[in-house]
Design an enzyme around this catalytic site. Structure first.
Site, PDB file in Angstrom:
ATOM      1  N   CYS A 269      46.837   3.384  -3.335  1.00 13.97           N
ATOM      2  CA  CYS A 269      46.466   4.801  -3.473  1.00 13.97           C
ATOM      3  C   CYS A 269      44.970   5.061  -3.533  1.00 13.97           C
ATOM      4  O   CYS A 269      44.421   5.724  -2.655  1.00 13.97           O
ATOM      5  CB  CYS A 269      47.139   5.379  -4.706  1.00 13.97           C
TER       6      CYS A 269
HETATM    7  C1  UGA Z   1      46.825   5.769  -8.908  1.00 13.87           C
HETATM    8  C2  UGA Z   1      46.604   6.944  -9.886  1.00 13.87           C
HETATM    9  O1  UGA Z   1      46.193   6.432 -11.141  1.00 13.87           O
HETATM   10  C3  UGA Z   1      47.893   7.761 -10.057  1.00 13.87           C
HETATM   11  O2  UGA Z   1      47.665   8.880 -10.888  1.00 13.87           O
HETATM   12  C4  UGA Z   1      48.374   8.230  -8.682  1.00 13.87           C
HETATM   13  O3  UGA Z   1      49.576   8.955  -8.775  1.00 13.87           O
HETATM   14  C5  UGA Z   1      48.566   7.008  -7.785  1.00 13.87           C
HETATM   15  O4  UGA Z   1      47.324   6.283  -7.679  1.00 13.87           O
HETATM   16  C6  UGA Z   1      48.996   7.506  -6.438  1.00 13.87           C
HETATM   17  O5  UGA Z   1      48.219   8.203  -5.788  1.00 13.87           O
HETATM   18  O6  UGA Z   1      50.148   7.282  -6.051  1.00 13.87           O
HETATM   19  P1  UGA Z   1      47.925   3.333  -9.085  1.00 13.87           P
HETATM   20  O7  UGA Z   1      47.164   3.042  -7.850  1.00 13.87           O
HETATM   21  O8  UGA Z   1      49.376   3.060  -9.097  1.00 13.87           O
HETATM   22  O9  UGA Z   1      47.767   4.899  -9.494  1.00 13.87           O
HETATM   23  O10 UGA Z   1      47.300   2.511 -10.299  1.00 13.87           O
HETATM   24  P2  UGA Z   1      46.029   2.720 -11.238  1.00 13.87           P
HETATM   25  O11 UGA Z   1      46.480   2.526 -12.621  1.00 13.87           O
HETATM   26  O12 UGA Z   1      45.321   3.975 -10.919  1.00 13.87           O
HETATM   27  O13 UGA Z   1      45.123   1.473 -10.846  1.00 13.87           O
HETATM   28  C7  UGA Z   1      44.407   1.415  -9.618  1.00 13.87           C
HETATM   29  C8  UGA Z   1      43.399   0.288  -9.641  1.00 13.87           C
HETATM   30  O14 UGA Z   1      42.318   0.600 -10.517  1.00 13.87           O
HETATM   31  C9  UGA Z   1      43.940  -1.060 -10.126  1.00 13.87           C
HETATM   32  O15 UGA Z   1      43.420  -2.086  -9.311  1.00 13.87           O
HETATM   33  C10 UGA Z   1      43.418  -1.183 -11.542  1.00 13.87           C
HETATM   34  O16 UGA Z   1      43.261  -2.502 -11.987  1.00 13.87           O
HETATM   35  C11 UGA Z   1      42.068  -0.492 -11.409  1.00 13.87           C
HETATM   36  N1  UGA Z   1      41.565   0.056 -12.686  1.00 13.87           N
HETATM   37  C12 UGA Z   1      42.204   1.051 -13.320  1.00 13.87           C
HETATM   38  C13 UGA Z   1      40.395  -0.489 -13.218  1.00 13.87           C
HETATM   39  O17 UGA Z   1      39.783  -1.419 -12.655  1.00 13.87           O
HETATM   40  N2  UGA Z   1      39.908   0.033 -14.387  1.00 13.87           N
HETATM   41  C14 UGA Z   1      40.527   1.055 -15.047  1.00 13.87           C
HETATM   42  O18 UGA Z   1      40.012   1.490 -16.112  1.00 13.87           O
HETATM   43  C15 UGA Z   1      41.709   1.570 -14.501  1.00 13.87           C
END
Ligand code: UGA
Length: 438
Positions: A269
């Site tokens: 995403c």
């Molecule tokens: C993301 C959004 O958070 C959701 O709200 C949205 O609905 C979704 O995309 C989508 O468009 O379908 P997702 O990709 O499933 O969700 O997961 P995230 O929790 O956002 O993580 C994304 C990436 O960011 C991961 O690699 C995670 O490790 C990284 N991340 C996240 C960080 O490096 N630091 C953080 O503080 C948070």
């Protein structure tokens, strides 16, 4: 109220499982037979905590499955479109699945007596409901939007790894559409599902579509911001990015979530949506300078790891490197745009011998690297004779590692991109990304 869901990926299947488990009549539809077969047997095609349990419950209650558009359209009052909108080869959005689904809905409603509400939940660029979905359905049904059918936009905010929990407890429902009757109908459906207190924001469909991109690109911006601070900390002895994130997170104007520095964001995403928004902005004549910087910061973040590796191992050729964690985040088997995969590609280019461990993603990773790397189902075996272990994903199992876990390494050298072992005071050469080492 009968619900139809077209496309049983993360969003569609989680939604179907939750609705079915709450005894709401729901038909889930997908054209992929292998996927449907698994779902029939209460087995999700992807790993997601709790989903199999909810699926089993839903199937024993009101969830039905089909591969047929006419079946889902003629038996539903509200039809959610949750098909994939992946990145095309050019980096822009690929709307082909959405177009095909709209065409099939059009054909299916041609002879329909009732007036269905079609709700676009898939992530789509502003204007897609009005410029693509509505005209396609009108063309293939010979019916009129606003009279014989309605189209609304309703972006989804669930995260992989907590999809069921997020579906049960959304922080906001956004409904885009101008015709008040269907908007009220969808709004009432959500109030019945989540209770009267659920926050529902009503707007037009273009704004609803744009909200999704603004949301995801802001999250990406927060992560790239803290990763840039993390890279800075790396060069400032004594600094600690986690303490900095904690302190700025107390400022209510900033907030403490999505400030965890790491190897960069991955997944299906954030990278895709940022890339689409950059293309879209340029297309309509706006320079997306900030978004480009966010993307660039994310792309270069794994080079921080390479810098540390090169400094400590001098030469990388034939070094045994263990990668702990392949999925883009914990509690998921998804490796799409995972930073681990990108890192492995760079390590292989540098002549390293890579051994990979992950609790759930090894099979998916084999599809990319096949025999180019080694795989291990045991953490201990993956560390045997290793010159460096790099923690890439914050799986619970890795948090439990102790000095003893590293005894069979060739060099006791750990790079922790998520800083999950910082508090352990390990008797190894331990380098946490974003901790200014002396
Ligand atoms: C993301 C959004 O958070 C959701 O709200 C949205 O609905 C979704 O995309 C989508 O468009 O379908 P997702 O990709 O499933 O969700 O997961 P995230 O929790 O956002 O993580 C994304 C990436 O960011 C991961 O690699 C995670 O490790 C990284 N991340 C996240 C960080 O490096 N630091 C953080 O503080 C948070």
């Amino acid at each position: 109220m009968n619900i139809g869901i077209i496309g049983l990926g993360f969003v569609g299947l989680s939604f179907a499982a939750v609705l079915g488990s709450k005894k709401i009549p729901v038909i889930g539809m997908d054209t992929n037979q292998d996927k449907l077969k698994k779902i029939y047997n209460s087995k999700s095609p992807f790993y997601e905590p709790d989903i199999d349990k909810f699926l089993k419950n839903a199937l024993s209650k009101t969830l039905r499955l089909t591969d047929n558009f006419t079946n889902v359209v003629s038996n539903s009052d509200i039809i959610f479109l949750t098909v994939g909108t992946p990145k095309s080869k050019s980096g822009y959005i690929d709307l082909s699945m959405l177009k095909n689904a709209s065409k099939s809905i059009g054909i299916a409603i041609k002879k329909l007596k009732k007036t269905p509400i079609i709700v676009v939940k898939s992530t789509v660029v502003p204007g897609t409901a009005v410029d693509v979905v509505i005209p396609t359905i009108e063309k293939f049904s010979s019916k009129k939007h606003g009279k014989n059918f309605h189209v609304l936009s309703n972006p989804e905010f669930l995260k992989e790894g907590s999809a069921i929990n997020d579906t049960l407890n959304p922080h906001l429902i956004v409904i885009g559409g101008l015709n008040s009757k269907p908007v009220t109908k969808l709004s009432n459906f959500y109030k019945k599902l989540y209770g009267e207190k659920i926050k529902i924001m009503k707007t037009n469909s273009q704004t609803a579509e744009m909200i999704k991109y603004a949301n995801n690109s802001f999250l990406a911006t927060k992560i790239s911001f803290i990763n840039q601070i993390s890279a800075l900390c790396q060069s400032i002895p004594g600094t600690n990015v986690d303490e900095i994130a904690e302190a700025i997170g107390y400022d209510p104007r900033i907030g403490n979530l999505f400030l965890k520095a790491g190897p960069g964001y991955g997944g299906s995403c954030l990278p895709k949506d940022l890339s689409t928004l950059i293309h879209y902005s340029s297309k309509i004549g706006n320079d997306p300078s900030l978004l480009k910087a966010v993307q660039k910061t994310n792309n270069i973040q794994i080079h921080q790891i390479m810098k540390i590796l090169k400094k400590n191992l001098v030469t990388l050729k034939n070094k045994n490197i263990t990668i702990l964690g392949l999925s883009f985040k914990e509690n998921s088997d998804d490796i799409r745009e995972s930073r681990s995969i990108e890192l492995i590609k760079i390590l292989l280019k540098n002549g390293c011998k890579v051994t990979a461990h992950d609790p759930k993603s090894i099979e998916n990773t084999k599809l990319i690297f096949d025999k180019k790397i080694n795989y291990s189902n045991s953490i201990t075996n993956s560390l045997k004779n290793s010159d460096c272990a790099i923690i890439m994903t914050a799986w619970e199992n890795y948090k439990k590692l102790t000095n003893h876990s590293f005894t069979n390494m060739n060099k006791k050298f750990i790079i922790d991109s998520r800083r999950i072992l910082t508090q352990k005071n390990l008797d190894v050469n331990y380098i946490g990304l974003g901790l200014g080492n002396n």
